[in-house]
Design a protein around this motif. Sequence first.
Motif, PDB file in Angstrom:
ATOM      1  N   ALA A  54       1.100  -1.435  -0.052  1.00 19.16           N
ATOM      2  CA  ALA A  54      -0.006  -0.113  -0.036  1.00 19.16           C
ATOM      3  C   ALA A  54       0.749   1.252   0.125  1.00 19.16           C
ATOM      4  N   LEU A  55       1.899   1.177   0.878  1.00 12.73           N
ATOM      5  CA  LEU A  55       2.848   2.272   0.864  1.00 12.73           C
ATOM      6  C   LEU A  55       3.678   2.776  -0.552  1.00 12.73           C
ATOM      7  N   LEU A  56       4.029   1.301  -1.094  1.00  7.32           N
ATOM      8  CA  LEU A  56       4.677   1.490  -2.591  1.00  7.32           C
ATOM      9  C   LEU A  56       3.786   2.059  -3.565  1.00  7.32           C
ATOM     10  N   ARG A  57       2.314   1.868  -3.391  1.00 12.88           N
ATOM     11  CA  ARG A  57       1.358   2.199  -4.370  1.00 12.88           C
ATOM     12  C   ARG A  57       1.321   3.751  -4.275  1.00 12.88           C
ATOM     13  N   LEU A  58       1.201   4.216  -3.068  1.00  9.36           N
ATOM     14  CA  LEU A  58       1.402   5.590  -2.779  1.00  9.36           C
ATOM     15  C   LEU A  58       2.416   6.369  -3.457  1.00  9.36           C
ATOM     16  N   ARG A  59       3.403   5.653  -3.340  1.00  7.74           N
ATOM     17  CA  ARG A  59       4.689   6.488  -4.048  1.00  7.74           C
ATOM     18  C   ARG A  59       4.639   6.378  -5.567  1.00  7.74           C
ATOM     19  N   GLU A  60       4.065   5.469  -6.010  1.00  8.68           N
ATOM     20  CA  GLU A  60       3.992   5.122  -7.488  1.00  8.68           C
ATOM     21  C   GLU A  60       3.025   6.259  -7.865  1.00  8.68           C
ATOM     22  N   ARG A  61       2.136   6.898  -7.069  1.00 13.69           N
ATOM     23  CA  ARG A  61       1.300   7.782  -7.458  1.00 13.69           C
ATOM     24  C   ARG A  61       1.790   9.090  -7.310  1.00 13.69           C
TER      25      ARG A  61
END
Length: 423
Positions: free
Chosen positions: A44-51
């Motif tokens: 979930a944290l990685l997906r935020l970074r990707e956004r």
Amino acid sequence: MTEARLGTGIGWRPEIADAVARMPGVDWVEVVAENTCPGHLPEALLRLRERGVTVVPHGVSLGLGGADRPDEGRLRALAERAEALASPLVTEHIAFVRAGGPRTASPSLEAGHLLPVPRTRDALDVLCENVRIAQDALPVPLAVENIAALIAWPGEEMTEGQFLYELADRTGVRLLIDVANLHTNHVNRGEDPAKALSELPVEAIAYVHVAGGFERDGVWHDSHAHPVPPAVLDILTDLASRVAPPGVLLERDENFPEPAELEGELSAIRAAVAAGGAVAAADVRTGEVRPVAAVPDATRQRVGLAQAAVLSSLVAGTPVPEGFDRVRMGVQARALAGKRADVVAKVAPELPEILGEGYRSAFLAYAQERPMTGGYRRDALDFAGQLLREGGPGDRASRRRLRAWWQHRAGPAPRRTGLLRRA
């Protein structure tokens, strides 16, 4: 150098990860550095970074205000997290979290929480050198946070605003101003938050924390588990009338409400900042570390002896040092023990499950006799081992489960005391 504008953010916790991912208007998040592993970041944290959502690691264990120099391993770990998260800065606290050891010829003790440093010249000298050491070891700028305090040191030589101004001026470090902590110190120590803000170098502010708490018997507890009160938002508005903060973040660590309530608090934070109406200050600070004189060992020893005496009183039951409020020291001691019980329950959830309603009273009884000397996971093992040596818990099934849990993590079950074996 102009500070990057972070916007409005929220403290990222696994319990609200899905809600944060769907929450509108979240520009950035902050994670507890010690709760993340660079090689195993949550999806979930990685997906935020990707956004494109900025992630800032927030450390809690360096103890920059302690008498000893910062631990190289902890600094290296914080640097690794900043690099893994591609963070523009990292943050820590103006606090001490451990004391004792060879410098003071006394047992090494862990507080398990953030404790205030005395606002004295000695303590400031030590803090400035420790901050410089940390700045040299980190790949991105460092910002340090003012903490909430239940106790006040006798004989302080500066106000909070003066202390923070000197620190920023001498080291170039940026400031993370927690307006909830200013409110806490107003209730608990009679300090005027407006005066503190008027003395701050506002151009050094990296971002702002906002959080809730509760008052009991005239003492404000900075819980991070309750709604943000109007008084804290008023301090935020006062700060925003002096400078437009680069970022503002809502902290919530437990008792998480429905997402709509968190979104409402974020809206209230934006409104409080807008009500202040200040424009961004011209940033005249470069963030570069200026020369700081080496601190004599005698100064570190004086600070270390004072901190060891305070921490020993709080966690080991030694006499309250002269000049401290005994009632407030008692409140702080109980708060530390309660915090310790809560965190052990989180890192070892099997223990409250096995012990049921008796977990908390058993742990607090253990904590009265056994100060924490390592981390919370070590504390959980030591607690379970102590229970087994004493023959508890009461029913056989729980004893078997506790022994199996302990053996899986620490080895053979601890032997009972001679008296219990004979019994």
